[in-house]
Write a protein that holds these residues in place. Structure first.
Motif, PDB file in Angstrom:
ATOM      1  N   ALA A   1      29.580 -90.929 -10.865  1.00 24.34           N
ATOM      2  CA  ALA A   1      28.770 -90.055 -11.716  1.00 24.34           C
ATOM      3  C   ALA A   1      27.714 -90.848 -12.468  1.00 24.34           C
ATOM      4  O   ALA A   1      26.597 -90.376 -12.662  1.00 24.34           O
ATOM      5  N   ARG A   2      28.048 -92.078 -12.903  1.00 25.63           N
ATOM      6  CA  ARG A   2      27.064 -92.887 -13.622  1.00 25.63           C
ATOM      7  C   ARG A   2      25.898 -93.249 -12.714  1.00 25.63           C
ATOM      8  O   ARG A   2      24.728 -93.179 -13.114  1.00 25.63           O
ATOM      9  N   ALA A   3      26.196 -93.653 -11.453  1.00 29.21           N
ATOM     10  CA  ALA A   3      25.122 -94.003 -10.519  1.00 29.21           C
ATOM     11  C   ALA A   3      24.237 -92.797 -10.232  1.00 29.21           C
ATOM     12  O   ALA A   3      23.003 -92.908 -10.190  1.00 29.21           O
ATOM     13  N   PHE A   4      24.837 -91.625 -10.045  1.00 28.38           N
ATOM     14  CA  PHE A   4      24.049 -90.419  -9.792  1.00 28.38           C
ATOM     15  C   PHE A   4      23.204 -90.070 -11.015  1.00 28.38           C
ATOM     16  O   PHE A   4      22.037 -89.680 -10.891  1.00 28.38           O
ATOM     17  N   TYR A   5      23.779 -90.228 -12.192  1.00 29.64           N
ATOM     18  CA  TYR A   5      23.083 -89.895 -13.443  1.00 29.64           C
ATOM     19  C   TYR A   5      21.835 -90.752 -13.607  1.00 29.64           C
ATOM     20  O   TYR A   5      20.746 -90.258 -13.891  1.00 29.64           O
ATOM     21  N   ARG A   6      21.973 -92.060 -13.388  1.00 26.66           N
ATOM     22  CA  ARG A   6      20.835 -92.957 -13.561  1.00 26.66           C
ATOM     23  C   ARG A   6      19.809 -92.795 -12.442  1.00 26.66           C
ATOM     24  O   ARG A   6      18.604 -92.935 -12.667  1.00 26.66           O
ATOM     25  N   THR A   7      20.276 -92.496 -11.229  1.00 23.83           N
ATOM     26  CA  THR A   7      19.337 -92.275 -10.122  1.00 23.83           C
ATOM     27  C   THR A   7      18.496 -91.039 -10.366  1.00 23.83           C
ATOM     28  O   THR A   7      17.288 -91.028 -10.098  1.00 23.83           O
ATOM     29  N   ALA A   8      19.108 -89.981 -10.884  1.00 21.20           N
ATOM     30  CA  ALA A   8      18.365 -88.754 -11.168  1.00 21.20           C
ATOM     31  C   ALA A   8      17.297 -88.982 -12.230  1.00 21.20           C
ATOM     32  O   ALA A   8      16.211 -88.396 -12.168  1.00 21.20           O
ATOM     33  N   ILE A   9      17.597 -89.851 -13.205  1.00 21.79           N
ATOM     34  CA  ILE A   9      16.612 -90.139 -14.248  1.00 21.79           C
ATOM     35  C   ILE A   9      15.501 -91.031 -13.722  1.00 21.79           C
ATOM     36  O   ILE A   9      14.325 -90.890 -14.096  1.00 21.79           O
ATOM     37  N   PHE A  10      15.835 -91.950 -12.810  1.00 25.62           N
ATOM     38  CA  PHE A  10      14.850 -92.895 -12.287  1.00 25.62           C
ATOM     39  C   PHE A  10      13.934 -92.255 -11.240  1.00 25.62           C
ATOM     40  O   PHE A  10      12.820 -92.732 -11.010  1.00 25.62           O
ATOM     41  N   ALA A  11      14.361 -91.189 -10.599  1.00 27.59           N
ATOM     42  CA  ALA A  11      13.619 -90.602  -9.479  1.00 27.59           C
ATOM     43  C   ALA A  11      12.165 -90.252  -9.815  1.00 27.59           C
ATOM     44  O   ALA A  11      11.274 -90.503  -8.992  1.00 27.59           O
ATOM     45  N   PRO A  12      11.844 -89.660 -10.990  1.00 34.06           N
ATOM     46  CA  PRO A  12      10.429 -89.319 -11.251  1.00 34.06           C
ATOM     47  C   PRO A  12       9.491 -90.515 -11.223  1.00 34.06           C
ATOM     48  O   PRO A  12       8.299 -90.349 -10.934  1.00 34.06           O
ATOM     49  N   TYR A  13      10.004 -91.716 -11.509  1.00 27.69           N
ATOM     50  CA  TYR A  13       9.140 -92.897 -11.510  1.00 27.69           C
ATOM     51  C   TYR A  13       8.640 -93.223 -10.107  1.00 27.69           C
ATOM     52  O   TYR A  13       7.602 -93.877  -9.954  1.00 27.69           O
ATOM     53  N   LEU A  14       9.346 -92.769  -9.076  1.00 28.58           N
ATOM     54  CA  LEU A  14       8.970 -93.068  -7.700  1.00 28.58           C
ATOM     55  C   LEU A  14       7.892 -92.131  -7.172  1.00 28.58           C
ATOM     56  O   LEU A  14       7.348 -92.364  -6.095  1.00 28.58           O
ATOM     57  N   ILE A  15       7.581 -91.075  -7.902  1.00 30.56           N
ATOM     58  CA  ILE A  15       6.569 -90.114  -7.460  1.00 30.56           C
ATOM     59  C   ILE A  15       5.178 -90.648  -7.804  1.00 30.56           C
ATOM     60  O   ILE A  15       4.956 -91.175  -8.897  1.00 30.56           O
ATOM     61  N   ALA A  16       4.255 -90.504  -6.882  1.00 33.26           N
ATOM     62  CA  ALA A  16       2.883 -90.956  -7.122  1.00 33.26           C
ATOM     63  C   ALA A  16       2.285 -90.201  -8.309  1.00 33.26           C
ATOM     64  O   ALA A  16       2.509 -88.992  -8.460  1.00 33.26           O
ATOM     65  N   PRO A  17       1.529 -90.882  -9.192  1.00 28.81           N
ATOM     66  CA  PRO A  17       0.969 -90.209 -10.373  1.00 28.81           C
ATOM     67  C   PRO A  17       0.103 -89.000 -10.040  1.00 28.81           C
ATOM     68  O   PRO A  17       0.139 -87.993 -10.752  1.00 28.81           O
ATOM     69  N   VAL A  18      -0.673 -89.081  -8.964  1.00 23.84           N
ATOM     70  CA  VAL A  18      -1.540 -87.953  -8.615  1.00 23.84           C
ATOM     71  C   VAL A  18      -0.700 -86.748  -8.210  1.00 23.84           C
ATOM     72  O   VAL A  18      -0.993 -85.605  -8.589  1.00 23.84           O
ATOM     73  N   VAL A  19       0.360 -86.990  -7.448  1.00 24.60           N
ATOM     74  CA  VAL A  19       1.252 -85.892  -7.059  1.00 24.60           C
ATOM     75  C   VAL A  19       1.913 -85.293  -8.298  1.00 24.60           C
ATOM     76  O   VAL A  19       2.038 -84.065  -8.437  1.00 24.60           O
ATOM     77  N   THR A  20       2.345 -86.159  -9.209  1.00 20.65           N
ATOM     78  CA  THR A  20       2.942 -85.678 -10.454  1.00 20.65           C
ATOM     79  C   THR A  20       1.966 -84.804 -11.230  1.00 20.65           C
ATOM     80  O   THR A  20       2.331 -83.734 -11.746  1.00 20.65           O
TER      81      THR A  20
END
Length: 329
Positions: free
Chosen positions: A136-155
């Motif tokens: 659960a901890r790994a999933f929790y941190r991955t879900a929080i980190f995921a937006p950083y991987l999106i390109a700024p223009v797409v965001t």
């Protein structure tokens, strides 16, 4: 060699006296390798740095030198138009830019608005996630980190759709009886909408850095404090946060140096500096001066001044980091 071969072998049981050892303090013969071979052997580890240094020279220092050169010329980006020497006049005009004051104020507001997303919220998230165990901890941190991987223009495109007067955000507010809000067209809301979007995207990276800082703190300190009767709140205030100060000051430095740059794609896609220059920052002002007004010399001079200003801020942040950090020695 011939004498040794011709010498008769000693009789069985006959003791052969060994050769006397060399006297102490007398160095033996020194074998020196050729100079080129020694230089090649010493340079081998530095060859691994060549790709990184080459990229740094091509993509960072070369444009910086060209910017300094262009700051002393007047040029309108037209290849057939020659660049005319302007001396130091561009630096004087840089302080007279009509949008400079508003852009500087907005840049500072952007910086202050991002600090909670890179300092306060990540610390709270990491402290709460410490109580989550297993996958659960790994999933929790991955879900929080995921937006950083999106390109700024797409965001920016996705958030422009969400914040539209008829978008999902206003639809959700309508269920609560709130009138639709023009988040990107109202000067009151536009800046803070961009702050929230960029802060949401940076949150994952900040959580990752703070989590690494907390993992580097030895558990022995907390165990010893619990033995002395300290509560979890006291351990957090007196042990965890002081030892986490180098990481937090590093995030402050990173936010200072990158906040204005990270805001640029959001401003370009969402508001183009408006409405009424309410979202213009220093980076967007440089872009607009160079490619909107076609005044490359003035934009280059302002870039050099901003580079020196951010360099002073970075030096101050590093000085604070060395002076006020607590280290686990």
């Amino acid at each position: 060699m011939t004498d040794l071969l011709d010498r008769p072998a000693p009789a069985p049981g006959h003791f052969v006296e060994p050769a006397p050892p060399a006297p102490r303090g007398v160095p033996g013969p020194v074998v020196r390798r050729p100079l080129l071979r020694r230089l090649a052997g010493g340079a081998a580890p530095y060859l691994y740095l060549v790709p990184a240094l080459a990229g740094l020279a091509i993509w960072v220092y070369s444009p910086l030198v060209q910017t300094i050169q262009l700051s002393f010329y007047d040029w309108n980006l037209v290849p057939t138009s020659p660049a005319r020497p302007a001396g130091w006049s561009n630096y004087g005009e840089a302080f007279d830019l009509p949008q400079l004051g508003r852009a500087t104020t907005n840049t500072l507001l952007y910086l202050l608005g991002l600090l909670p997303f890179t300092i306060v919220v990540p610390v709270l998230v990491v402290l709460v996630s410490q109580r989550v165990h297993g996958r659960a901890r790994a999933f929790y941190r991955t879900a929080i980190f995921a937006p950083y991987l999106i390109a700024p223009v797409v965001t920016a495109i996705v958030w422009r759709w969400l914040l539209d007067p008829g978008g999902l955000v206003n639809q959700a507010l309508g269920l609560l009886g709130v009138e639709p809000i023009s988040f990107l067209r109202d000067p009151t809301w536009a800046m803070w909408s961009i702050v929230v979007i960029v802060g949401w995207q940076l949150l994952g990276f900040a959580v990752l850095v703070v989590s690494a800082g907390v993992s580097g703190i030895s558990d022995d300190y907390a165990a010893a404090a619990r033995t002395d009767g300290a509560t979890e709140g006291q351990i957090t205030r007196r042990i965890t946060l002081p030892l986490l100060s180098p990481t937090l000051l590093f995030m402050v430095t990173l936010t200072i140096l990158s906040a204005a740059q990270l805001m640029f794609p959001m401003i370009q896609v969402l508001t183009q500096g408006g409405p009424g220059d309410s979202t213009t920052n220093l980076y967007y002002l440089l872009y607009d001066t160079a490619f909107g007004s076609f005044d490359v010399g003035l934009a280059s001079a302002a870039s050099v001044l901003f580079f020196l200003g951010f360099g002073l801020l970075a030096w101050g942040a590093v000085w604070l980091m060395d002076r006020w950090s607590f280290h686990d020695d």
